[in-house]
Design a protein around this motif. Structure first.
Motif, short mmCIF file in Angstrom:
data_model
loop_
_atom_site.label_atom_id
_atom_site.label_comp_id
_atom_site.label_asym_id
_atom_site.label_seq_id
_atom_site.Cartn_x
_atom_site.Cartn_y
_atom_site.Cartn_z
N SER A 25 -14.51 12.24 -12.79
CA SER A 25 -14.93 13.64 -12.70
C SER A 25 -13.89 14.42 -11.90
O SER A 25 -13.18 13.86 -11.07
N ASP A 26 -13.84 15.73 -12.14
CA ASP A 26 -12.95 16.59 -11.37
C ASP A 26 -13.57 17.00 -10.05
O ASP A 26 -12.88 17.44 -9.13
N CYS A 27 -14.90 16.89 -9.94
CA CYS A 27 -15.62 17.31 -8.74
C CYS A 27 -16.86 16.43 -8.58
O CYS A 27 -17.54 16.12 -9.55
N LEU A 72 -13.51 10.36 -8.39
CA LEU A 72 -12.67 11.53 -8.55
C LEU A 72 -11.47 11.18 -9.41
O LEU A 72 -10.72 10.25 -9.10
N ASP A 73 -11.31 11.89 -10.51
CA ASP A 73 -10.22 11.64 -11.44
C ASP A 73 -8.88 11.95 -10.78
O ASP A 73 -8.76 12.90 -10.00
N ASN A 74 -7.90 11.13 -11.04
CA ASN A 74 -6.53 11.31 -10.51
C ASN A 74 -6.47 11.26 -8.99
O ASN A 74 -5.66 11.94 -8.38
N GLU A 75 -7.30 10.48 -8.38
CA GLU A 75 -7.30 10.33 -6.92
C GLU A 75 -6.48 9.08 -6.57
O GLU A 75 -6.78 7.99 -7.04
#
Length: 76
Positions: A5-7, A63-66
């Protein structure tokens, strides 16, 4: 179910454990137990796991791209 998720929303409820991971009891809804992790540096929530009362059903959101998540779960 696991998803990126983005958030990620901070669960609202009674905090049972407040350590590196926070364990929250939520009095209403399908998932009364929520555990979430925050980034050590920024305090930003990076992952959350929600479970039903008997832990037989869950949802895990990260969190995506974390970068910290990428270190925990490297791509195959």
């Amino acid at each position: 179910m696991t998803r990126a998720s983005d958030c990620i929303a901070v669960p609202q409820g009674k905090i049972l454990v407040d350590d590196r991971a926070k364990w929250v009891y939520i009095s209403d809804g399908d998932y009364p137990t929520s555990i979430y992790l925050t980034d050590d540096t920024t305090g930003k929530m990076i992952a959350r796991a929600d479970a039903n009362a008997d832990w037989s059903r869950d949802e895990i959101t990260y969190l995506d791209n974390e970068q910290m998540i990428d270190r925990l779960f490297p791509a195959s």
